[in-house]
Design a protein around this motif. Structure first.
Motif: not given
Length: 283
Positions: A19-22, A35-47, A74-79
């Protein structure tokens, strides 16, 4: 990267990794914070729809985000790009990421897409503008997760660009920053969104508005959807809002589309209220 290498790597990636790559494929560049806001929700935030687990605090979510991004790097997928948004003081939140060549090849294989995209270091102006548009897109996702709106579609550049025949029969391009379809109650709302950073003179905004009017006159969008989108400029402050509103109102060639209410100018602070209200921006 060979096909067997791609298959092996795909087996190692989680649904969130993909999902992050997409997301980077869609928005081209994103900061760690976005990216945090998109994919790493905090308790109380909708998933999000993938059902990612929530984190107890924003700090915990930020740590998890940078750990996952470091692994993908490290996998050279993102830079990561050399310049941080907000400077050194921004820390890891200000790191800007894009797909690396291996990530682009992996997603092309996943989608069966033969078209290769060249990855070069973008200019500071391009990064700033693209991140501004990405922030607005993420705010739409967040409104949908909060069940304030139903988000039916979001397209970023260049997917949101439209081609049409001008009045003289020549092929023309319309290049909004975002296109979105939202719904509330029994109504659909279509949006062309411009992420304005107050770095263009008023005549440039007027020329862009005239392009929207030309596209509206072509009837292309109306033939497919039955309506023409609201054209929404999202600006930094009320001073800029007044400048653009005045420029649009004073241009006689825009009387037709402007009078219909298809042009709206809102501040960043009022963006959510405008979207949730279906385009009813404050005068």
């Amino acid at each position: 990267m060979k096909n067997n290498d791609i298959s092996s790597l795909l087996e190692q990636l989680s649904e969130r990794d993909l999902s992050i790559l997409e997301s980077l494929r869609t928005h081209r560049v994103l900061t760690t914070a976005l990216i945090r806001r998109l994919h790493f929700p905090i308790s109380g935030e909708p998933r999000e729809a993938t059902g990612n687990k929530t984190h107890a605090t924003e700090m915990a979510a930020a740590v998890a985000t940078i750990r996952v991004l470091a692994r993908l790097e490290s996998h050279r997928l993102i830079a990561r790009l050399p310049r941080r948004i907000g400077g050194v003081r921004a820390g890891s939140k200000g790191i800007t990421w894009q797909l690396a060549a291996s990530g682009e090849r992996l997603l092309r294989a996943r989608h069966g897409d033969p078209a290769r995209r060249r990855y070069v270091e973008p200019s500071p102006a391009f990064i700033a503008h693209t991140l501004a548009a990405a922030d607005l897109a993420i705010r739409l996702y967040e409104l949908a997760r909060q069940h304030v709106i139903e988000l039916l579609s979001v397209e970023a550049e260049p997917e949101c660009w439209r081609t049409f025949l001008s009045a003289h029969g020549a092929r023309a391009w319309l290049k909004p920053d975002l296109f979105a379809i939202t719904a509330g109650g029994d109504f659909e709302h279509h949006w062309f969104i411009e992420a304005d950073r107050a770095n263009e003179h008023a005549p440039v905004i007027v020329r862009k508005a005239l392009q929207y009017q030309q596209y509206a006159k072509s009837g292309t969008h109306q033939k497919e959807h039955g309506l023409f989108p609201t054209v929404l400029w999202v600006v930094p402050d009320v001073k800029r809002q007044a400048t653009i509103r005045k420029a649009l109102a004073n241009e006689p060639r825009l009387r037709e589309l402007g009078a219909s209410g298809a042009f709206q100018v809102v501040t960043n602070a009022d963006f959510e209220a405008c979207i949730s209200g279906g385009g009813l921006a404050a005068p």
